[in-house]
Scaffold this motif. Structure first.
Motif, PDB file in Angstrom:
ATOM      1  N   ALA A   2      32.158   0.566 -15.383  1.00 39.39           N
ATOM      2  CA  ALA A   2      30.727   0.363 -15.619  1.00 39.39           C
ATOM      3  C   ALA A   2      30.362   0.859 -17.011  1.00 39.39           C
ATOM      4  N   LEU A   3      29.582   0.079 -17.699  1.00 36.85           N
ATOM      5  CA  LEU A   3      29.143   0.419 -19.040  1.00 36.85           C
ATOM      6  C   LEU A   3      27.745   1.023 -18.927  1.00 36.85           C
ATOM      7  N   SER A   4      27.543   2.152 -19.588  1.00 34.71           N
ATOM      8  CA  SER A   4      26.219   2.770 -19.529  1.00 34.71           C
ATOM      9  C   SER A   4      25.760   3.101 -20.944  1.00 34.71           C
ATOM     10  N   LEU A   5      24.479   3.092 -21.120  1.00 35.38           N
ATOM     11  CA  LEU A   5      23.882   3.377 -22.412  1.00 35.38           C
ATOM     12  C   LEU A   5      22.878   4.504 -22.224  1.00 35.38           C
ATOM     13  N   LEU A   6      23.036   5.567 -23.000  1.00 38.96           N
ATOM     14  CA  LEU A   6      22.131   6.710 -22.890  1.00 38.96           C
ATOM     15  C   LEU A   6      21.164   6.699 -24.072  1.00 38.96           C
ATOM     16  N   PRO A   7      19.879   6.846 -23.812  1.00 40.54           N
ATOM     17  CA  PRO A   7      18.913   6.910 -24.918  1.00 40.54           C
ATOM     18  C   PRO A   7      19.089   8.226 -25.681  1.00 40.54           C
ATOM     19  N   PRO A   8      18.718   8.255 -26.949  1.00 45.42           N
ATOM     20  CA  PRO A   8      18.870   9.490 -27.729  1.00 45.42           C
ATOM     21  C   PRO A   8      17.953  10.587 -27.198  1.00 45.42           C
ATOM     22  N   PRO A   9      18.376  11.844 -27.358  1.00 44.05           N
ATOM     23  CA  PRO A   9      17.541  12.954 -26.884  1.00 44.05           C
ATOM     24  C   PRO A   9      16.190  12.963 -27.594  1.00 44.05           C
ATOM     25  N   GLY A  10      15.154  13.263 -26.843  1.00 44.96           N
ATOM     26  CA  GLY A  10      13.811  13.350 -27.402  1.00 44.96           C
ATOM     27  C   GLY A  10      13.169  12.012 -27.673  1.00 44.96           C
ATOM     28  N   SER A  11      13.772  10.910 -27.244  1.00 42.98           N
ATOM     29  CA  SER A  11      13.217   9.590 -27.532  1.00 42.98           C
ATOM     30  C   SER A  11      12.093   9.213 -26.570  1.00 42.98           C
TER      31      SER A  11
END
Length: 115
Positions: A2-11
């Protein structure tokens, strides 16, 4: 996989599960303080009147390690004052005489005319 994308911290796009806590497990904030940077509940952050000092304990700061200075005490400077700019130019002999200034003005006017 599974491919996952994490948003940048504090976004602002992170969910509570995505956020990480950088504080150590021993950090307990002092909630009496306003704001977001509350000090922890550690002995070094305790107010002076809450310190466990009995009346017969020695002073926390013994006598020779602090100063009492009279309000009228005049401190001498730590280093000599720098030479004033006028004196420095005079020492180098760089002051222009009246004749030199007149010559500079003439050449400047001549340069403007020749343009």
């Amino acid at each position: 996989p599974a491919l996952s994308l994490l948003p940048p911290p504090g976004s602002g796009y992170q969910t509570p599960e995505d956020e990480t806590c950088d504080f150590p497990d021993t950090y307990l904030p002092t909630m009496e303080y306003p704001g977001t940077m509350r000090p922890g509940r550690h002995p070094e952050n305790m107010p002076y009147h809450d310190l466990p000092i009995a009346d017969d304990d020695p002073d926390p700061i013994p006598w020779p390690h602090f100063q009492e200075i009279d309000w009228h005490h005049k401190w001498e400077s730590c280093h000599p004052h720098p030479t004033p700019m006028e004196d420095y130019i005079e020492e180098l002999g760089r002051w222009a005489s009246v004749e030199d200034e007149a010559e500079m003005r003439k050449s400047a006017r001549r340069g403007v005319r020749e343009r």
